[in-house]
Design a protein around this motif. Structure first.
Motif, PDB file in Angstrom:
ATOM      1  N   TYR A  48       0.819  -1.228   0.000  1.00  0.00           N
ATOM      2  CA  TYR A  48       0.000   0.000   0.000  1.00  0.00           C
ATOM      3  C   TYR A  48       0.845   1.267   0.000  1.00  0.00           C
ATOM      4  N   GLN A  49       2.064   1.198   0.528  1.00  0.00           N
ATOM      5  CA  GLN A  49       2.890   2.408   0.544  1.00  0.00           C
ATOM      6  C   GLN A  49       3.316   2.819  -0.857  1.00  0.00           C
ATOM      7  N   VAL A  50       3.702   1.852  -1.686  1.00  0.00           N
ATOM      8  CA  VAL A  50       4.126   2.182  -3.049  1.00  0.00           C
ATOM      9  C   VAL A  50       2.964   2.776  -3.855  1.00  0.00           C
ATOM     10  N   PRO A  51       1.773   2.138  -3.897  1.00  0.00           N
ATOM     11  CA  PRO A  51       0.654   2.772  -4.617  1.00  0.00           C
ATOM     12  C   PRO A  51       0.287   4.146  -4.062  1.00  0.00           C
ATOM     13  N   ALA A  52       0.388   4.319  -2.745  1.00  0.00           N
ATOM     14  CA  ALA A  52       0.054   5.620  -2.151  1.00  0.00           C
ATOM     15  C   ALA A  52       0.949   6.718  -2.705  1.00  0.00           C
ATOM     16  N   ILE A  53       2.231   6.437  -2.808  1.00  0.00           N
ATOM     17  CA  ILE A  53       3.174   7.440  -3.315  1.00  0.00           C
ATOM     18  C   ILE A  53       2.993   7.636  -4.812  1.00  0.00           C
ATOM     19  N   VAL A  54       2.814   6.537  -5.560  1.00  0.00           N
ATOM     20  CA  VAL A  54       2.605   6.631  -7.011  1.00  0.00           C
ATOM     21  C   VAL A  54       1.372   7.487  -7.311  1.00  0.00           C
ATOM     22  N   ARG A  55       0.275   7.203  -6.634  1.00  0.00           N
ATOM     23  CA  ARG A  55      -0.977   7.913  -6.925  1.00  0.00           C
ATOM     24  C   ARG A  55      -0.923   9.362  -6.463  1.00  0.00           C
ATOM     25  N   HIS A  56      -0.256   9.603  -5.338  1.00  0.00           N
ATOM     26  CA  HIS A  56      -0.166  10.979  -4.847  1.00  0.00           C
ATOM     27  C   HIS A  56       0.687  11.833  -5.773  1.00  0.00           C
ATOM     28  N   ARG A  57       1.713  11.227  -6.388  1.00  0.00           N
ATOM     29  CA  ARG A  57       2.570  11.974  -7.324  1.00  0.00           C
ATOM     30  C   ARG A  57       1.782  12.458  -8.535  1.00  0.00           C
ATOM     31  N   SER A  58       0.699  11.761  -8.856  1.00  0.00           N
ATOM     32  CA  SER A  58      -0.107  12.176 -10.003  1.00  0.00           C
ATOM     33  C   SER A  58      -1.238  13.109  -9.567  1.00  0.00           C
ATOM     34  N   GLY A  59      -1.118  13.648  -8.366  1.00  0.00           N
ATOM     35  CA  GLY A  59      -2.043  14.685  -7.914  1.00  0.00           C
ATOM     36  C   GLY A  59      -3.366  14.184  -7.384  1.00  0.00           C
ATOM     37  N   ARG A  60      -3.387  12.962  -6.940  1.00  0.00           N
ATOM     38  CA  ARG A  60      -4.646  12.416  -6.445  1.00  0.00           C
ATOM     39  C   ARG A  60      -4.745  12.567  -4.933  1.00  0.00           C
ATOM     40  N   GLY A  61      -5.553  11.702  -4.333  1.00  0.00           N
ATOM     41  CA  GLY A  61      -5.915  11.897  -2.931  1.00  0.00           C
ATOM     42  C   GLY A  61      -4.986  11.293  -1.913  1.00  0.00           C
ATOM     43  N   VAL A  62      -5.596  10.690  -0.887  1.00  0.00           N
ATOM     44  CA  VAL A  62      -4.862  10.177   0.257  1.00  0.00           C
ATOM     45  C   VAL A  62      -5.178   8.696   0.426  1.00  0.00           C
ATOM     46  N   THR A  63      -4.198   7.945   0.898  1.00  0.00           N
ATOM     47  CA  THR A  63      -4.394   6.540   1.247  1.00  0.00           C
ATOM     48  C   THR A  63      -4.620   6.460   2.749  1.00  0.00           C
ATOM     49  N   VAL A  64      -5.662   5.747   3.147  1.00  0.00           N
ATOM     50  CA  VAL A  64      -5.978   5.564   4.558  1.00  0.00           C
ATOM     51  C   VAL A  64      -5.597   4.140   4.945  1.00  0.00           C
TER      52      VAL A  64
END
Length: 195
Positions: A48-64
């Motif tokens: 979950y940490q890798v997808p959280a960083i990947v998705r956040h870099r593209s300007g998306r939301g937050v991982t809970v």
């Protein structure tokens, strides 16, 4: 290299994913749900940490990330912050100052990963805070507690299903070290798109 592999290399210092990690991460990066059974120490957190960083870099939301293990959450938040990735934590026993910073991080969009204990979902103010952000992924550790067999000793997990629905049914990653087939089926029902 792919975005997940770049994050794995640059942020976490690992040359390659292990076992099924790459397939799990790719699936989650595209918004899929997953049930992951991995032994303790098997690398669940990277899923979950890798997808959280990947998705956040593209300007998306937050991982809970939901976990009853406060020491584990605290350690992961500390490590992520050391690597320059804003992570926050909501749990009992934290100072008002730490909690205020966590609320601010989620509210202003700077936090990439928000760790919380399951009882947080009983708080309307916590749900209201999360409702103002797009939830990229809800990662649920000790996911066997979502099963009716787990409610006896982790009743706070009962709050998660309703909270997830209120937050727009974001993609879910359910993680556990062990679960018999019946419990696996219940978890899959929980994280399925129709849940």
């Amino acid at each position: 290299a792919s975005a997940p592999l770049s994050v794995l290399n640059e942020v976490f210092g690992y040359p390659a994913f292990r076992g099924q990690q790459a397939a799990i991460v790719d699936h989650l990066c595209t918004g899929g749900d997953a049930l992951v059974l991995m032994p303790t120490g098997g690398g669940k957190s990277l899923c979950y940490q890798v997808p959280a960083i990947v998705r956040h870099r593209s300007g998306r939301g937050v991982t809970v990330v939901v976990s009853p293990l406060i020491a584990l959450m605290s350690d992961q938040v500390r490590r992520l912050k050391m690597e320059g990735h804003p992570a926050v934590m909501f749990a009992s026993g934290l100072s008002d100052e730490v909690m205020d910073r966590a609320y601010s991080g989620v509210k202003d969009g700077s936090a990439r990963i928000a760790y919380c204990s399951p009882e947080r979902f009983a708080s309307s103010s916590f749900l209201d805070l999360l409702s103002h952000r797009k939830i990229d992924l809800m990662a649920i550790d000790e996911a066997h507690c979502l099963s009716e067999w787990g409610h006896d000793f982790r009743p706070d997990y009962l709050f998660i299903a309703e909270a997830r629905h209120e937050l727009g049914d974001p993609p879910a990653l359910a993680m556990t070290a062990t679960a018999p087939p019946r419990v696996r089926d219940e978890i899959i029902d929980y994280i399925s798109a129709d849940a």
